[in-house]
Design an enzyme around this catalytic site. Structure first.
Site, PDB file in Angstrom:
ATOM      1  N   ASP A 449       0.777  -1.092   0.051  1.00 23.67           N
ATOM      2  CA  ASP A 449      -0.035   0.035   0.125  1.00 23.67           C
ATOM      3  C   ASP A 449       0.757   1.442   0.087  1.00 23.67           C
ATOM      4  O   ASP A 449       2.011   1.311   0.217  1.00 23.67           O
ATOM      5  CB  ASP A 449      -0.838   0.067   1.244  1.00 23.67           C
ATOM      6  CG  ASP A 449      -2.416   0.612   1.037  1.00 23.67           C
ATOM      7  OD1 ASP A 449      -2.508   1.419   0.074  1.00 23.67           O
ATOM      8  OD2 ASP A 449      -3.290   0.351   1.697  1.00 23.67           O
ATOM      9  N   ASP A 517     -10.730   2.033  -3.213  1.00 23.79           N
ATOM     10  CA  ASP A 517     -11.073   1.758  -2.008  1.00 23.79           C
ATOM     11  C   ASP A 517     -12.600   1.720  -1.645  1.00 23.79           C
ATOM     12  O   ASP A 517     -13.177   1.365  -0.855  1.00 23.79           O
ATOM     13  CB  ASP A 517     -10.561   2.869  -0.924  1.00 23.79           C
ATOM     14  CG  ASP A 517      -9.525   2.605  -0.463  1.00 23.79           C
ATOM     15  OD1 ASP A 517      -8.886   1.299  -0.767  1.00 23.79           O
ATOM     16  OD2 ASP A 517      -8.563   3.608  -0.016  1.00 23.79           O
TER      17      ASP A 517
END
Length: 695
Positions: A449, A517
């Site tokens: 990430d 997301d």
């Protein structure tokens, strides 16, 4: 042979299966574009070469089609190459120093006539791809002062026409929103100044004359393989001339090329097609699968990720409970997300301290990994190696390791700072703990990430602070390449707060990317539509999460959520401990259905049958004799029965059998009239998957 040379005319031609690209040297040795489009022979391309047009006024300037426009001569468009020498001179006066042809790779060697700067223009074509790869190499060949490089794009492209621009815009959780708009006269800039590819834009574009459709028409396109800041500038003149140039970095950056140093730009690839936007997408997908992704022929596993179930509240018992349910639903890989390390009980602390939190995992990760394996799944782990919390042991020990400027407040975003991977010691530290982590545990998968943009983008004491923007990305690439080489079994998912770092450079080093997301199935329809304009479904991770959705609070049936995610690389991400037995059973059935169609979805040709805002959205996948069709309807309107979905790419002479109902359809009817949607459920959030087999 795919690269040809006419020495007398100083002309080169590159051939791909369905296109060609020609360039020449003018009288001043400046390389100029001649042709980009339909296939031509070298003799045919030679007919295009003509003297430069006479200026219509002293303000008009000369031809605007150099292969790498510099700051010299009467060329007033966007400059691809901007350099400054020690005496204040800028730009380039070209001198041709020869060329090399190595299979499909052309190197055009040039230099400045007065200063120690060598420029090599690279072109590469492949026998099985219509993509033309281009990049630029600069070398300081002297012994004097450094050369200031203010801008060096990878390539400039000159399509013969293009009055409509296609690209994507967006934001966090709203990535890949496709825009098709008339290209205005003047300069249009697409860019990211964030240190990463960004959610707001993506480094690709398509141009057409305003008449192309999904299936028909000429389209010129390009995509940049770079995961840092970038810029693409498109110029349309009042006379409808079009040129665009692109490369790494945003405006205002300066770096220096010292004696003996060489700098190589990322690849900026171009692709021309005549089968509309869909045909260009198919060509990009085929190229990425064949020449970019590390393991393109693998089927991506069905992942369960625990993030939205637990957030930071992780412990071994809770994760094992989720693993048991995930396995029963059909997951093949269990991923433990954030919260497993250091003092990471929220997003305020612990990032950078990559040791297992023994309060949460008293026996380390081994107990959880053994349990996951006992349920028949592989194990994966979330990491964010490029970030650090100020409240961490790492930052207290090395506050100089972060990106920062002297006498400037260090802006925190998501309560974290960015580590300067341009520093060799920081990159070495990251490799050491990652290598140890993977070596000491049976870890098959990393979710990598990157959750914030660069701010205060400096590198004190480096002597060249703007070099950070380039060096960070190159050391990131080197780290990923080395980690994969040392651990051939390891697979990696690229993530940046969702889809903030998706590009051809990252896709060369990861196996899939986290698309957004935002897991709301309704929003995902348009996000996935924009993603597939250039990038293949095989890399597009898609989760099924809870209802109401954690982000939008929208209530959507489980079947609809699954069907949208099944159009990509299916994954599960909900809190399964709160799902009813009926929902868990339905999930298991839908996962089983996905396994049947997974090869077609992940490796087939995707046809976007409708726009993402159509009354009924249709997406089709074809592989060999198999066809899979998804249909989605968000809202029901009284009296509006769904129209049949006209399919594409079928054999009109063949018949196709519905694998679930046994009904037979003529290929010609499916193409001309469409697939009946009588099995589409009534009401809102209705969805359908149809499997067809060519008889």
């Amino acid at each position: 042979m795919s690269v040809f040379h006419d020495a007398e005319r100083r002309l080169w031609l590159l051939r791909t299966p369905h296109s060609s690209y020609a360039l020449r040297l003018d009288d001043g040795d400046c390389p100029r574009a001649v042709h980009w489009g339909a296939p031509l022979t070298l003799e045919q391309a030679a007919e295009i070469v003509a003297p430069a047009p006479r200026d219509i006024s002293s303000f008009h300037g000369g031809p605007s089609d150099p292969e790498l426009p510099a700051q010299t001569g009467a060329s007033f468009g966007p400059a691809s190459l901007q350099v400054r020498f020690a005496d204040g001179a800028g730009g380039v006066e070209w001198r041709f120093d020869g060329h090399e042809i190595d299979g499909g790779h052309l190197r055009l060697r040039l230099a400045d006539r007065h200063y120690p700067l060598a420029i090599t223009l690279h072109y590469r074509v492949r026998e099985d791809s219509d993509v033309i790869e281009r990049w630029t190499e600069l070398s300081h060949t002297g012994q004097g002062e450094p050369i200031e490089v203010q801008r060096c794009d990878s390539a400039s492209w000159s399509p013969p026409r293009g009055t409509r621009l296609s690209h994507v815009v967006g934001a966090w959780s709203a990535e890949n929103q496709l825009v098709r708009e008339e290209l205005p006269v003047g300069e249009t800039v697409l860019t990211s100044r964030r240190g990463a590819t960004s959610h707001q834009a993506n480094p690709w574009l398509m141009l057409d004359d305003g008449t192309a459709t999904e299936e028909q028409g000429e389209v010129w396109s390009a995509a940049l393989a770079w995961s840092g800041s970038w810029r693409i500038t498109v110029q349309r003149t009042p006379f409808d001339g079009v040129v665009f140039t692109g490369g790494a970095g945003h405006e205002g950056l300066r770096t220096h090329l010292g004696p003996g140093e060489t700098w190589t730009s990322p690849v900026f690839s171009g692709l021309y097609g005549t089968a509309g936007f869909g045909g260009v997408s198919h060509a990009w997908h085929a190229h990425v699968l064949e020449h970019v992704l590390p393991h393109p022929q693998e089927l991506r596993p069905i992942v369960y990720n625990s993030w939205e179930a637990t957030w930071f509240d992780v412990n071994v018992d809770g994760q094992l409970a989720l693993a048991k349910l995930a396995a029963s639903a059909g997951a093949e890989l269990f991923v433990l997300d954030d919260g497993w390390f250091g003092a990471r009980v929220n997003d305020w602390a612990g990032l950078g301290d990559w040791t297992v939190n023994r309060d949460r995992f008293p026996q380390g990760l081994g107990q959880l990994i053994e349990g996951v394996h006992a349920y028949g799944m592989r194990f994966g782990l979330w990491v964010e190696p490029e970030m650090v919390n100020p409240d961490s042991d790492l930052y207290r020990a090395h506050p100089d390791w972060v990106i920062h400027m002297p006498n400037r407040t260090r802006t925190t975003m998501r309560n974290q700072l960015v580590l300067n991977f341009g520093r060799p010691d920081v990159a070495a530290w990251a490799h050491e703990w990652l290598d140890r982590l993977v070596s000491e545990h049976e870890i098959d998968f990393l979710k990598w990430d990157f959750n914030r943009s660069f701010t205060e983008g400096g590198w004190p004491d480096s002597g060249d602070p703007d070099r950070l923007w380039d060096a960070h990305v190159r050391n990131l690439y080197a780290l990923l390449d080395r980690l994969r080489a040392d651990h051939p079994h390891l697979r990696i998912e690229g993530c940046s707060g969702g889809g903030g770092r998706v590009d051809l450079g990252m896709l060369a080093r990861v196996d899939e990317v986290w698309t957004s997301d935002n897991t709301d199935a309704v929003d995902r329809v348009s996000i996935q539509h924009g993603f597939t304009q250039v990038y293949p479904v095989r890399a597009m991770a898609a989760w099924v999460t809870d209802s109401p959705n954690p982000l939008t609070r929208r209530l959507v049936p489980l079947r609809f959520r699954f069907h949208v995610a099944m159009a990509g690389v299916l994954a599960l991400g909900g809190n399964l401990t709160r799902w009813s037995q009926e929902e868990l059973a339905e999930a298991a059935d839908l996962v089983a259905q996905y396994r049947l169609i997974r090869p077609v979805v992940q490796h087939g040709v995707v046809h976007r049958l409708t726009p993402p805002d159509a009354p009924v959205v249709g997406v089709q996948y074809s592989l060999g004799e198999q066809v899979v069709v998804f249909a989605y309807r968000v809202n029901t309107r009284f009296g509006h029965a769904p129209w049949p979905l006209r399919l594409r790419g079928l054999d009109p002479e063949a018949r196709y059998r519905d694998d679930d109902t046994g009904a037979e359809h003529s290929g010609a009817v499916l193409l001309a009239h469409g697939l009946p949607l009588d099995r589409l459920p009534r009401g809102d959030y209705a969805s359908l998957v149809v499997r067809l087999t060519r008889m």
